[in-house]
Design an enzyme around this catalytic site. Structure first.
Site, mmCIF file in Angstrom:
data_model
loop_
_atom_site.group_PDB
_atom_site.id
_atom_site.type_symbol
_atom_site.label_atom_id
_atom_site.label_comp_id
_atom_site.label_asym_id
_atom_site.label_seq_id
_atom_site.Cartn_x
_atom_site.Cartn_y
_atom_site.Cartn_z
ATOM 1 N N GLU A 72 18.085 106.824 15.154
ATOM 2 C CA GLU A 72 19.446 106.590 15.659
ATOM 3 C C GLU A 72 19.567 106.785 17.166
ATOM 4 O O GLU A 72 20.371 106.106 17.814
ATOM 5 C CB GLU A 72 20.450 107.511 14.944
ATOM 6 C CG GLU A 72 20.762 107.117 13.514
ATOM 7 C CD GLU A 72 19.792 107.702 12.496
ATOM 8 O OE1 GLU A 72 18.735 108.235 12.888
ATOM 9 O OE2 GLU A 72 20.102 107.619 11.286
ATOM 10 N N GLU B 263 18.009 109.218 5.113
ATOM 11 C CA GLU B 263 19.077 110.137 4.674
ATOM 12 C C GLU B 263 19.379 109.979 3.192
ATOM 13 O O GLU B 263 19.607 110.963 2.484
ATOM 14 C CB GLU B 263 20.344 109.892 5.509
ATOM 15 C CG GLU B 263 20.173 110.309 6.955
ATOM 16 C CD GLU B 263 21.360 109.911 7.819
ATOM 17 O OE1 GLU B 263 21.571 108.699 7.993
ATOM 18 O OE2 GLU B 263 22.074 110.805 8.290
HETATM 19 N N1 COA Z 1 21.107 96.932 9.923
HETATM 20 C C1 COA Z 1 21.397 95.634 9.844
HETATM 21 N N2 COA Z 1 20.451 94.680 9.731
HETATM 22 C C2 COA Z 1 19.174 95.092 9.651
HETATM 23 C C3 COA Z 1 18.811 96.440 9.714
HETATM 24 C C4 COA Z 1 19.852 97.386 9.851
HETATM 25 N N3 COA Z 1 19.603 98.708 9.886
HETATM 26 N N4 COA Z 1 17.468 96.536 9.640
HETATM 27 C C5 COA Z 1 17.016 95.281 9.514
HETATM 28 N N5 COA Z 1 18.039 94.419 9.534
HETATM 29 C C6 COA Z 1 18.006 92.939 9.439
HETATM 30 C C7 COA Z 1 17.553 92.298 10.727
HETATM 31 O O1 COA Z 1 18.622 92.183 11.638
HETATM 32 C C8 COA Z 1 17.058 90.970 10.204
HETATM 33 O O2 COA Z 1 18.175 90.166 9.932
HETATM 34 P P1 COA Z 1 18.191 88.601 10.395
HETATM 35 O O3 COA Z 1 17.044 87.991 9.650
HETATM 36 O O4 COA Z 1 19.517 88.115 9.950
HETATM 37 O O5 COA Z 1 17.981 88.608 11.876
HETATM 38 C C9 COA Z 1 16.425 91.328 8.869
HETATM 39 O O6 COA Z 1 17.031 92.564 8.477
HETATM 40 C C10 COA Z 1 14.937 91.538 8.937
HETATM 41 O O7 COA Z 1 14.665 92.525 9.919
HETATM 42 P P2 COA Z 1 13.618 92.325 11.102
HETATM 43 O O8 COA Z 1 13.960 93.257 12.211
HETATM 44 O O9 COA Z 1 13.507 90.882 11.454
HETATM 45 O O10 COA Z 1 12.268 92.793 10.369
HETATM 46 P P3 COA Z 1 10.957 93.382 11.040
HETATM 47 O O11 COA Z 1 9.933 93.411 9.979
HETATM 48 O O12 COA Z 1 10.640 92.673 12.297
HETATM 49 O O13 COA Z 1 11.324 94.895 11.444
HETATM 50 C C11 COA Z 1 12.282 97.081 11.106
HETATM 51 C C12 COA Z 1 11.624 95.844 10.459
HETATM 52 C C13 COA Z 1 12.734 97.994 9.964
HETATM 53 C C14 COA Z 1 11.275 97.809 12.010
HETATM 54 C C15 COA Z 1 13.502 96.622 11.961
HETATM 55 O O14 COA Z 1 14.316 95.767 11.154
HETATM 56 C C16 COA Z 1 14.377 97.749 12.438
HETATM 57 O O15 COA Z 1 14.016 98.423 13.384
HETATM 58 N N6 COA Z 1 15.549 97.958 11.798
HETATM 59 C C17 COA Z 1 16.521 98.939 12.208
HETATM 60 C C18 COA Z 1 16.059 100.333 11.871
HETATM 61 C C19 COA Z 1 17.072 101.339 12.384
HETATM 62 O O16 COA Z 1 17.259 101.526 13.546
HETATM 63 N N7 COA Z 1 17.743 102.015 11.440
HETATM 64 C C20 COA Z 1 18.738 102.988 11.749
HETATM 65 C C21 COA Z 1 20.074 102.356 11.747
HETATM 66 S S1 COA Z 1 21.381 103.519 12.059
#
Ligand code: COA
Length: 261
Positions: free
Chosen positions: A135, A115
């Site tokens: 989402e 976004e």
């Molecule tokens: N909000 C808060 N924290 C987030 C985040 C988010 N949208 N996206 C990633 N993080 C944090 C994780 O919780 C993690 O924190 P920690 O180390 O304290 O546990 C850190 O960032 C690293 O993320 P991680 O998930 O371990 O990395 P990854 O390489 O395994 O996966 C993604 C990367 C982007 C695929 C995964 O983080 C993800 O799916 N994030 C959310 C995406 C999402 O749904 N966005 C829409 C939100 S409305």
């Protein structure tokens, strides 16, 4: 130089770069970051030395991985509406900025990250970037304008597919859909391409750039007559010295020298 906790703000050669700086959270947007973004964008509006902006994320992995889910998880119906409205307001500021703002997408652009990128005027991404509005996986919908801007950029049919499935796509697919303007092979080239494009744009007359942004945006604003906005913008440009310079330069077969007046 302005100091922020969640952003790095730098100005070089009339270009302001906003770097989201929460690498340990993949640059997820919490409320504090949204508020800092509002202040940084305000500076782009107000500082006459600044002619353009770049928004990017720190590190090689993520542009912005979405709204901060630890905050989102606490929302209820009442503050959820406010939360969405505040983000929408800041992203609308970016979209309506009188100076071009480019998203340099260095990695994940998911949810609020996609976004944020869509609220910028142009988008360039590194090949490894990923895009999506996941989402629905959280039982919610985009709240920072995603349902509107995704439909505007790629059309209702493809937008609905991405929004309903929560599918994640890569940069090449995003470019094919028209979600982004360019893809680069490396992070270094992302930076080079962003500056190359901005420098080309900045060689044009600033008022003309502002009026292009205003007129194109008017097409998507309910209640606005885009043709009227365009005619007003055209007239506005006609009143500038840069218009005299641009037309004279053409007739005199020389390159124009725009001054922003
Ligand atoms: N909000 C808060 N924290 C987030 C985040 C988010 N949208 N996206 C990633 N993080 C944090 C994780 O919780 C993690 O924190 P920690 O180390 O304290 O546990 C850190 O960032 C690293 O993320 P991680 O998930 O371990 O990395 P990854 O390489 O395994 O996966 C993604 C990367 C982007 C695929 C995964 O983080 C993800 O799916 N994030 C959310 C995406 C999402 O749904 N966005 C829409 C939100 S409305």
């Amino acid at each position: 130089m302005l100091k922020f906790s969640n952003l790095i703000f730098a100005i070089e050669n009339s270009i302001a770069t906003i770097t989201i700086n929460r690498e340990d959270k993949l640059n997820a947007l919490n409320t504090a970051t949204i508020e800092e973004l509002r202040l940084a964008v305000r500076v782009i509006y107000d500082d006459t030395e600044i002619r353009a902006g770049i928004i990017t994320g720190i590190g090689g992995k993520s542009f912005v991985a979405g709204a901060d889910i630890s905050e989102v998880a606490q929302l209820n119906e009442l503050n959820g509406r406010k939360y969405a409205e505040i983000g929408q307001e800041v992203f609308r500021m970016i979209e309506n900025a009188p100076k071009p703002i480019i998203a340099a997408i260095n990695g994940y652009a998911l949810g609020g990250g996609c976004e944020l990128a869509m609220s910028c005027h142009l988008r360039i991404a590194v090949q490894t970037a990923k895009f999506g509005q996941p989402e629905v996986n959280l039982g919610v919908i985009p709240g920072y304008g995603g349902t509107q801007r995704l439909s505007q950029l790629i059309g209702k049919s493809k937008a609905l597919e991405l929004l309903l499935t929560g599918d994640i796509i890569d940069a090449e697919q995003a470019a094919d859909l028209g979600l982004i303007n360019h893809v680069t092979a490396t992070q270094e080239q992302l930076w080079e391409k962003t500056h190359e494009l901005l420098n080309k744009i900045l060689s044009k007359a600033p008022r003309a750039l502002e009026m292009v942004i205003q007129s194109v945006n008017a097409a998507y604003e309910p209640g606005q007559n885009g043709y009227q906005t365009e005619a007003n913008g055209f007239a506005n440009c006609c009143a500038t010295q840069d218009f005299k310079e641009g037309t004279s330069a053409f007739l005199e077969k020389r390159p124009p020298k725009f001054t922003g007046n």
